[in-house]
Design an enzyme around this catalytic site. Structure first.
Site, mmCIF file in Angstrom:
data_model
loop_
_atom_site.group_PDB
_atom_site.id
_atom_site.type_symbol
_atom_site.label_atom_id
_atom_site.label_comp_id
_atom_site.label_asym_id
_atom_site.label_seq_id
_atom_site.Cartn_x
_atom_site.Cartn_y
_atom_site.Cartn_z
ATOM 1 N N HIS A 54 -1.155 11.541 -3.625
ATOM 2 C CA HIS A 54 -1.417 12.827 -2.620
ATOM 3 C C HIS A 54 -1.256 12.274 -1.067
ATOM 4 C CE1 HIS A 54 -4.698 9.641 -2.978
ATOM 5 N NE2 HIS A 54 -5.567 10.191 -2.169
ATOM 6 N N HIS A 56 -2.833 11.345 1.581
ATOM 7 C CA HIS A 56 -3.866 10.439 2.541
ATOM 8 C C HIS A 56 -2.729 9.240 2.871
ATOM 9 C CE1 HIS A 56 -7.686 12.511 0.977
ATOM 10 N NE2 HIS A 56 -7.206 13.179 1.970
ATOM 11 N N ASP A 58 -3.604 6.063 2.980
ATOM 12 C CA ASP A 58 -3.516 4.879 2.245
ATOM 13 C C ASP A 58 -2.861 5.040 0.990
ATOM 14 O OD1 ASP A 58 -5.630 6.547 1.455
ATOM 15 O OD2 ASP A 58 -6.745 4.932 0.630
ATOM 16 N N HIS A 59 -2.291 5.954 0.795
ATOM 17 C CA HIS A 59 -1.359 6.190 -0.472
ATOM 18 C C HIS A 59 -0.043 6.570 -0.120
ATOM 19 C CE1 HIS A 59 -4.909 6.312 -3.379
ATOM 20 N NE2 HIS A 59 -5.486 6.568 -2.247
ATOM 21 N N HIS A 110 -9.878 15.905 -4.967
ATOM 22 C CA HIS A 110 -9.946 15.156 -3.909
ATOM 23 C C HIS A 110 -8.926 15.849 -2.862
ATOM 24 C CE1 HIS A 110 -10.283 11.578 -1.985
ATOM 25 N NE2 HIS A 110 -8.975 11.305 -1.753
ATOM 26 N N ASP A 134 -6.576 9.182 -6.810
ATOM 27 C CA ASP A 134 -8.107 9.313 -6.416
ATOM 28 C C ASP A 134 -8.627 10.477 -7.320
ATOM 29 O OD1 ASP A 134 -7.808 7.219 -4.599
ATOM 30 O OD2 ASP A 134 -8.000 8.445 -2.841
ATOM 31 N N HIS A 172 -7.967 2.908 -6.483
ATOM 32 C CA HIS A 172 -9.051 2.050 -5.839
ATOM 33 C C HIS A 172 -9.713 1.046 -6.547
ATOM 34 C CE1 HIS A 172 -8.509 3.831 -1.537
ATOM 35 N NE2 HIS A 172 -8.182 5.001 -2.326
#
Length: 282
Positions: A54, A56, A58-59, A110, A134, A172
Site C-alpha cells: 500500500h 503509506h 513506511d511501506h 487499511h 497491514d 509490522h
C-alpha cells in the site's frame, strides 16, 4: 523460495524473496533502500521487482530512490498513490518470477488500494506464503482507515482467512500488543496465553515474531475469529461485520490507553491527582 526478513524503522518489516535457481529477487515494501541493497549484495541476487502492499510512506517511501539506483526496476501495486509505481495490479492477477508464482489479492480496509501477495512454488517442499502488509498482522490487523467494515471483513475472513494454513509475513512487529488485546477479548483462550508467553520471550530476546502461520492465526487472532461465540460475547454483536467493527473500535481504545503519556499530559494528571501544587497567589 528463500525469504529474508529485514527489520527497518521503528517496527516495520521489508522482505527480500529469492528464486534460488535463477537468483532473481523480488522485494516487498521498500522503506529503506540502502538496507535492502546491502542484503541484495550479500545474497548476490538480481533485484528486478518491488511488490508494494500500500501507499503509506513506511511501506513505499524507498521506491523512488531504489528505482533511481536500479534503472529498469519494476514497481508494482494496486494504488496509484504508491511512489514510483510503474504498473497497477488487479485483484486475482498472477505474476511469475522463475519458479515463483504470485497471486495478487486486493485486501481493502487499511487502505482502499491495499494488495496482499500470495507466493508459492510448484513441486517444492517450501510452504506457500502470503505477504499481508497491514491487512493482517500476527494476532491482529491494521487499522481501518479507508473503506467499509464489510470490505475489511471480506479481506480478512473471506480472502486471507481462506488461504492454505501456511506462512504469513506481515508489515509490522506489533505482536505483543496484539496478543495483549486478544487476551482481553478472550481471557480463557489457551492459544492466546501460550502465544503471548512466547511473544514476551521473543521481545526480551529482541527477535522477530514473524513469520506466523494462518493455521495458528485462526486460533488466537480475534479479527479472524469474528464468528466465535467468545468473541461475539465480548463485542455484544452477532453479525460478523458488526463484531469486527466493535473489535476495531475497542482495539483503538486499548492502544490509546497503552500509549505513554507526553510530559505535558503527565504534569496535568499529577496536578489533578494532587502530586503537584499550584503556585500560591500573592
Amino acid at each position: 523460495m528463500k525469504v529474508k526478513v529485514i527489520p527497518v524503522l521503528e517496527d516495520n518489516y521489508m522482505y527480500l524473496v529469492i528464486e534460488e535457481r535463477t537468483r532473481e529477487a523480488v522485494a516487498v515494501d521498500v522503506a529503506v533502500p540502502k538496507r535492502l541493497l546491502e542484503i541484495v549484495g550479500r545474497e548476490r541476487v538480481s533485484l528486478t521487482t518491488v511488490l508494494t502492499t500500500h501507499h503509506h510512506w513506511d511501506h513505499a517511501r524507498g521506491n523512488a530512490e531504489l528505482a533511481r539506483l536500479l534503472p529498469g526496476l519494476v514497481v508494482l501495486g494496486a494504488d496509484e498513490r504508491i511512489c514510483a509505481l510503474t504498473r497497477r495490479l488487479a485483484h486475482g492477477e498472477e505474476l511469475r518470477f522463475g519458479a515463483i508464482h504470485v497471486r495478487c489479492l486486493l485486501t481493502p480496509g487499511h487502505t482502499l488500494g491495499h494488495m496482499s501477495y500470495f507466493l508459492w512454488e510448484e513441486e517444492c517442499p517450501d510452504p506457500p506464503a502470503v505477504f499481508s502488509g497491514d491487512a493482517l498482522s500476527v494476532a491482529g490487523c491494521g487499522s481501518r482507515l479507508e473503506g467499509t467494515v464489510q470490505q475489511m471483513y471480506q479481506s480478512l475472513v473471506e480472502t486471507l482467512g481462506t488461504l492454505p494454513p501456511e506462512t504469513v509475513f506481515c508489515g509490522h512487529e506489533h505482536t505483543l500488543g496484539n496478543l495483549e488485546f486478544a487476551q482481553k477479548v478472550e481471557p480463557y483462550n489457551d492459544h492466546v496465553k501460550a502465544k503471548l508467553s512466547w511473544a514476551k520471550q521473543r521481545d526480551e530476546d529482541d527477535v522477530p515474531t514473524v513469520p506466523a502461520t494462518l493455521g495458528e492465526e485462526l486460533l488466537y487472532n480475534p479479527f479472524l475469529r469474528v464468528a466465535e461465540e467468545s468473541v461475539r460475547k465480548f463485542t455484544g454483536k452477532v453479525a460478523p461485520a458488526d463484531v469486527l467493527d466493535v473489535l476495531c473500535r475497542e482495539r483503538a481504545s486499548f492502544e490509546r490507553a497503552a500509549e505513554p503519556l507526553q510530559p505535558q499530559a503527565r504534569a496535568l494528571l499529577a496536578l489533578q491527582w494532587g502530586l503537584l501544587s499550584t503556585p500560591r497567589q500573592k
